[in-house]
Design an enzyme around this catalytic site. Structure first.
Site, PDB file in Angstrom:
ATOM      1  N   ARG A  70       0.823  -1.212   0.000  1.00 14.90           N
ATOM      2  CA  ARG A  70       0.000   0.000   0.000  1.00 14.90           C
ATOM      3  C   ARG A  70       0.860   1.266   0.000  1.00 14.90           C
ATOM      4  NH1 ARG A  70      -5.033  -1.747   3.980  1.00 14.90           N
ATOM      5  NH2 ARG A  70      -6.380  -2.429   2.284  1.00 14.90           N
TER       6      ARG A  70
ATOM      7  N   LYS B 213     -15.496 -16.073   5.939  1.00 16.59           N
ATOM      8  CA  LYS B 213     -16.860 -15.717   6.347  1.00 16.59           C
ATOM      9  C   LYS B 213     -17.802 -15.509   5.176  1.00 16.59           C
ATOM     10  CE  LYS B 213     -18.376 -13.688  10.316  1.00 16.59           C
ATOM     11  NZ  LYS B 213     -18.739 -12.453  10.993  1.00 16.59           N
TER      12      LYS B 213
ATOM     13  N   GLY C 152      -8.162  -8.453   1.369  1.00 16.78           N
ATOM     14  CA  GLY C 152      -6.900  -8.273   2.084  1.00 16.78           C
ATOM     15  C   GLY C 152      -6.020  -9.503   2.013  1.00 16.78           C
TER      16      GLY C 152
ATOM     17  N   GLY D 115     -12.537  -4.547   1.658  1.00 17.58           N
ATOM     18  CA  GLY D 115     -13.944  -4.173   1.824  1.00 17.58           C
ATOM     19  C   GLY D 115     -14.436  -3.262   0.710  1.00 17.58           C
TER      20      GLY D 115
HETATM   21  P1  ADP Z   1      -9.937 -11.883   2.105  1.00 13.21           P
HETATM   22  O1  ADP Z   1      -9.217 -11.068   3.147  1.00 13.21           O
HETATM   23  O2  ADP Z   1      -9.090 -12.201   0.918  1.00 13.21           O
HETATM   24  O3  ADP Z   1     -11.271 -11.297   1.751  1.00 13.21           O
HETATM   25  P2  ADP Z   1     -11.012 -13.618   4.144  1.00 13.21           P
HETATM   26  O4  ADP Z   1     -10.591 -12.631   5.176  1.00 13.21           O
HETATM   27  O5  ADP Z   1     -12.447 -13.800   3.904  1.00 13.21           O
HETATM   28  O6  ADP Z   1     -10.242 -13.318   2.765  1.00 13.21           O
HETATM   29  O7  ADP Z   1     -10.457 -15.047   4.532  1.00 13.21           O
HETATM   30  C1  ADP Z   1      -9.119 -15.300   4.793  1.00 13.21           C
HETATM   31  C2  ADP Z   1      -8.979 -16.308   5.886  1.00 13.21           C
HETATM   32  O8  ADP Z   1      -9.671 -17.506   5.549  1.00 13.21           O
HETATM   33  C3  ADP Z   1      -7.543 -16.697   6.113  1.00 13.21           C
HETATM   34  O9  ADP Z   1      -7.194 -16.427   7.459  1.00 13.21           O
HETATM   35  C4  ADP Z   1      -7.525 -18.203   5.829  1.00 13.21           C
HETATM   36  O10 ADP Z   1      -6.670 -18.930   6.669  1.00 13.21           O
HETATM   37  C5  ADP Z   1      -8.950 -18.571   6.103  1.00 13.21           C
HETATM   38  N1  ADP Z   1      -9.288 -19.865   5.495  1.00 13.21           N
HETATM   39  C6  ADP Z   1      -9.394 -20.167   4.195  1.00 13.21           C
HETATM   40  N2  ADP Z   1      -9.705 -21.447   4.032  1.00 13.21           N
HETATM   41  C7  ADP Z   1      -9.777 -21.999   5.260  1.00 13.21           C
HETATM   42  C8  ADP Z   1     -10.072 -23.311   5.763  1.00 13.21           C
HETATM   43  N3  ADP Z   1     -10.346 -24.324   4.931  1.00 13.21           N
HETATM   44  N4  ADP Z   1     -10.090 -23.473   7.101  1.00 13.21           N
HETATM   45  C9  ADP Z   1      -9.819 -22.449   7.930  1.00 13.21           C
HETATM   46  N5  ADP Z   1      -9.534 -21.204   7.526  1.00 13.21           N
HETATM   47  C10 ADP Z   1      -9.519 -20.979   6.208  1.00 13.21           C
HETATM   48 MG    MG Z   2      -9.295 -10.952   5.287  1.00 12.51          MG
END
Ligand code: ADP
Ligand code: MG
Length: 388
Positions: A35, A202, A347, A370
């Protein structure tokens, strides 16, 4: 909406809202300075125009006094100074006597970085509550306000929306413009076939995106922990895998409504994070699914290879542990070999792409988690709207 190139910046004093919300480790080292690097284009352009520059940013969430120790922008000032090969004056507050003094002494081509704007949240949510007095104060520090903090555009805070309201002249910086131009490639008539890859943890955070994209996308490939909510909604055993119970109904409805959703057909499973893992087609009781398996990678590959546009949000597995980063890496690898429009937002997903070394092979890696998701949901971003 004014673009930075459309404004006469010669010899002006500018205040730039940058997004220096960078990840720090326990010792306050910057883990990923993407960033900061992405902000250089606008800063250098202002320097070329002989501007004096004030930079504003938040860093993390500031809820109590002790957060000040771990959320200071001082480390960012040092990194920025290194990247620019130039002094950056760091002011230990975001409002007050020290700021007034520094600003009154500012000369052309000087750069001042003010302390974390969210420290002022401790004085009654002044920053995140978009306090009017604070907004005016910042607006009055300069001739022109430049919004270059895409990652906060989905928030209406004093340092982006408030300040814009009270600034005589304002424009969008290069980083925000690049984000908007690139994200348009997926929001406005994406080239088809259009494939969306979703993962991460989530579902509830991403319901809006799924609802909006389900009509636009040709396929939605779901991996990561998110997949288990959908697999459970189909009635499958998912053992102790992460599941978002609040989103089960939503997942059921989506699966009923469309056949565009493609779920994993094998998994890397383990009984706990410290035990050995195995690849299985079906998860059994007591097991946790931690990554997508090789057959799923092949399945997803077929969809990705037949796409003209791909949007990706959310890692395919628990990538923080090296044993479970293969799925995420494989998606990077597949996309990197193709000549298609590829956009990553989120992120964790963005830092995976960058840290695994694939950034240059993607059309665009968004600096805003976000904010990029809200754009994809079809929402207007307050930080952009106010710039009209
Ligand atoms: P982003 O920041 O790219 O939007 P998220 O914050 O929604 O992504 O999700 C990222 C998190 O999801 C990471 O901490 C990753 O470890 C977790 N994650 C992905 N797949 C799994 C899994 N099968 N079991 C547990 N955690 C997971
Ligand atoms: Mg995230």
């Amino acid at each position: 909406m004014k673009r930075i190139e459309d404004i006469d910046l010669k010899n002006k004093r500018v205040i730039i809202r940058v997004d220096y919300n960078v990840p720090l480790d326990d010792k306050l080292n910057i883990i990923d300075d993407n960033r900061i690097r992405e902000s250089l284009k606008t800063i250098n352009y202002c320097l070329d125009n002989n501007c004096s520059i004030i930079l504003l940013s938040h860093l993390g969430k500031v809820k109590e006094e002790k957060d000040k120790q771990t959320k200071s922008l001082k480390v960012v000032a040092e990194r920025l100074s290194k990247l620019l090969n130039k002094d950056v004056i760091f002011v230990k507050e975001a409002r007050g006597k020290l700021v007034d003094e520094a600003v009154s002494n500012i000369k052309n081509k000087d750069i001042i970085l003010l302390e974390n704007t969210r420290f002022l949240d401790l004085e009654g949510k002044l920053e995140s509550g978009c306090d009017e007095e604070l907004s005016k104060y910042w607006a009055n520090l300069a001739d022109i306000f430049i919004n270059d903090a895409f990652g906060t555009c989905h928030r209406a805070h004093a340092s982006n929306v408030g300040i814009a309201k009270y600034s005589k002249e304002k424009c969008l910086g290069f980083l925000v413009l690049k984000e908007l131009d690139n994200l348009k490639l997926v929001t406005d008539n994406p080239k088809k076939p259009f494939t969306v890859i979703l993962g991460g943890a989530k579902v509830s955070d991403k319901i809006g995106v799924i609802e909006n994209l389900i009509t636009k996308a040709d396929s939605i490939l779901i991996g990561g922990a998110m997949a288990y909510t959908f697999l459970k909604a189909q009635g499958n055993e998912i053992g102790d895998s992460l599941v978002d119970m609040d989103s089960l109904e939503f997942a059921k409805n989506m699966l009923k409504k469309t056949n565009k959703i493609i779920l994993p057909i094998d998994h890397v499973v383990a009984n706990d994070l410290n035990s050995n893992n195995a690849i299985k087609n079906k998860i059994e009781k007591g097991e946790i699914g931690l990554d997508i398996g090789p057959k799923t990678i092949e399945l997803f590959k077929n969809y990705i290879e037949n796409s003209k546009t791909v949007f990706w949000n959310g890692p395919m597995g628990y990538y923080e542990n090296k044993n479970y980063e293969k799925g995420t890496k494989a998606i990077c690898e597949i996309i990197s070999r193709l000549n298609i429009i590829s956009i990553v937002g989120g992120g964790d997903s963005a830092s995976c792409v960058i840290n695994m070394g694939y950034k240059d092979r993607f059309t665009h890696v968004s600096t805003g988690g976000g904010a990029s998701l809200e754009l994809l949901e079809g929402k207007e971003l307050p930080g952009i709207e106010v710039m009209n």
